[in-house]
Design a protein around this motif. Sequence first.
Motif, short mmCIF file in Angstrom:
data_model
loop_
_atom_site.label_atom_id
_atom_site.label_comp_id
_atom_site.label_asym_id
_atom_site.label_seq_id
_atom_site.Cartn_x
_atom_site.Cartn_y
_atom_site.Cartn_z
N MET A 83 0.85 -1.18 0.00
CA MET A 83 0.00 0.00 0.00
C MET A 83 0.89 1.24 0.00
O MET A 83 1.84 1.34 0.77
CB MET A 83 -0.88 -0.03 1.24
N ALA A 84 0.56 2.18 -0.83
CA ALA A 84 1.35 3.40 -0.94
C ALA A 84 1.05 4.34 0.23
O ALA A 84 -0.04 4.33 0.78
CB ALA A 84 1.04 4.09 -2.25
N THR A 85 2.06 5.13 0.59
CA THR A 85 1.88 6.13 1.64
C THR A 85 1.03 7.27 1.10
O THR A 85 1.30 7.78 0.02
CB THR A 85 3.25 6.67 2.08
N PRO A 86 -0.03 7.68 1.82
CA PRO A 86 -0.88 8.77 1.34
C PRO A 86 -0.08 10.06 1.13
O PRO A 86 0.72 10.44 1.98
CB PRO A 86 -1.92 8.94 2.44
N PHE A 87 -0.34 10.71 0.01
CA PHE A 87 0.32 11.96 -0.33
C PHE A 87 0.09 12.99 0.77
O PHE A 87 -1.01 13.16 1.26
CB PHE A 87 -0.22 12.48 -1.67
N ASN A 88 1.16 13.68 1.13
CA ASN A 88 1.15 14.80 2.07
C ASN A 88 0.90 14.39 3.52
O ASN A 88 0.67 15.25 4.37
CB ASN A 88 0.16 15.88 1.64
N SER A 89 0.93 13.10 3.83
CA SER A 89 0.82 12.66 5.22
C SER A 89 2.20 12.81 5.86
O SER A 89 3.21 12.94 5.16
CB SER A 89 0.40 11.19 5.28
N PRO A 90 2.28 12.81 7.20
CA PRO A 90 3.60 12.89 7.82
C PRO A 90 4.54 11.78 7.33
O PRO A 90 5.71 12.04 7.04
CB PRO A 90 3.31 12.74 9.31
N ASN A 91 4.03 10.55 7.17
CA ASN A 91 4.88 9.46 6.71
C ASN A 91 5.42 9.73 5.31
O ASN A 91 6.58 9.42 5.01
CB ASN A 91 4.12 8.13 6.72
N TRP A 143 8.28 12.17 5.73
CA TRP A 143 9.48 11.55 6.30
C TRP A 143 10.20 10.72 5.25
O TRP A 143 11.43 10.78 5.14
CB TRP A 143 9.11 10.67 7.51
N GLU A 144 9.47 9.94 4.47
CA GLU A 144 10.10 9.13 3.41
C GLU A 144 10.81 10.02 2.40
O GLU A 144 11.94 9.74 2.01
CB GLU A 144 9.03 8.30 2.68
N ARG A 145 10.16 11.10 1.98
CA ARG A 145 10.72 12.01 0.99
C ARG A 145 12.00 12.67 1.49
O ARG A 145 12.94 12.91 0.73
CB ARG A 145 9.67 13.08 0.65
N LEU A 146 12.06 12.94 2.80
CA LEU A 146 13.22 13.61 3.39
C LEU A 146 14.31 12.63 3.82
O LEU A 146 15.37 13.06 4.30
CB LEU A 146 12.77 14.44 4.60
N GLY A 147 14.07 11.33 3.70
CA GLY A 147 15.08 10.34 4.07
C GLY A 147 15.08 9.99 5.55
O GLY A 147 16.03 9.39 6.06
N TYR A 148 14.03 10.35 6.27
CA TYR A 148 13.90 10.04 7.69
C TYR A 148 13.22 8.69 7.84
O TYR A 148 12.54 8.21 6.93
CB TYR A 148 13.07 11.10 8.39
N TYR A 150 0.57 14.74 15.92
CA TYR A 150 0.51 15.06 14.49
C TYR A 150 0.95 16.51 14.25
O TYR A 150 1.74 16.78 13.35
CB TYR A 150 -0.93 14.85 13.98
N GLU A 151 0.44 17.43 15.07
CA GLU A 151 0.77 18.84 14.92
C GLU A 151 2.26 19.10 15.11
O GLU A 151 2.87 19.89 14.38
CB GLU A 151 -0.04 19.70 15.90
N GLU A 152 2.88 18.42 16.10
CA GLU A 152 4.32 18.58 16.33
C GLU A 152 5.13 18.03 15.16
O GLU A 152 6.12 18.65 14.76
CB GLU A 152 4.71 17.87 17.63
#
Length: 63
Positions: A1-9, A12-17, A48-50
Amino acid sequence: MATPFNSPNWHWERLGYTVDRFRRRGGGRLIRIVRDPHGRVVLHDASYEEEMAYISSLNDDAA
């Protein structure tokens, strides 16, 4: 399942975290630990906000 666009996850994936999830002692919800690309803990059990505020600060720094 793909990670939903613009979610925190997704961010994090996009930034390498990486995000580690651990079960609390005695059950209950999971604890999330976010690590930077070097393995250092940057957030521990944040809301989520943090998480979104931290992601926003990273994006501001990159601009």
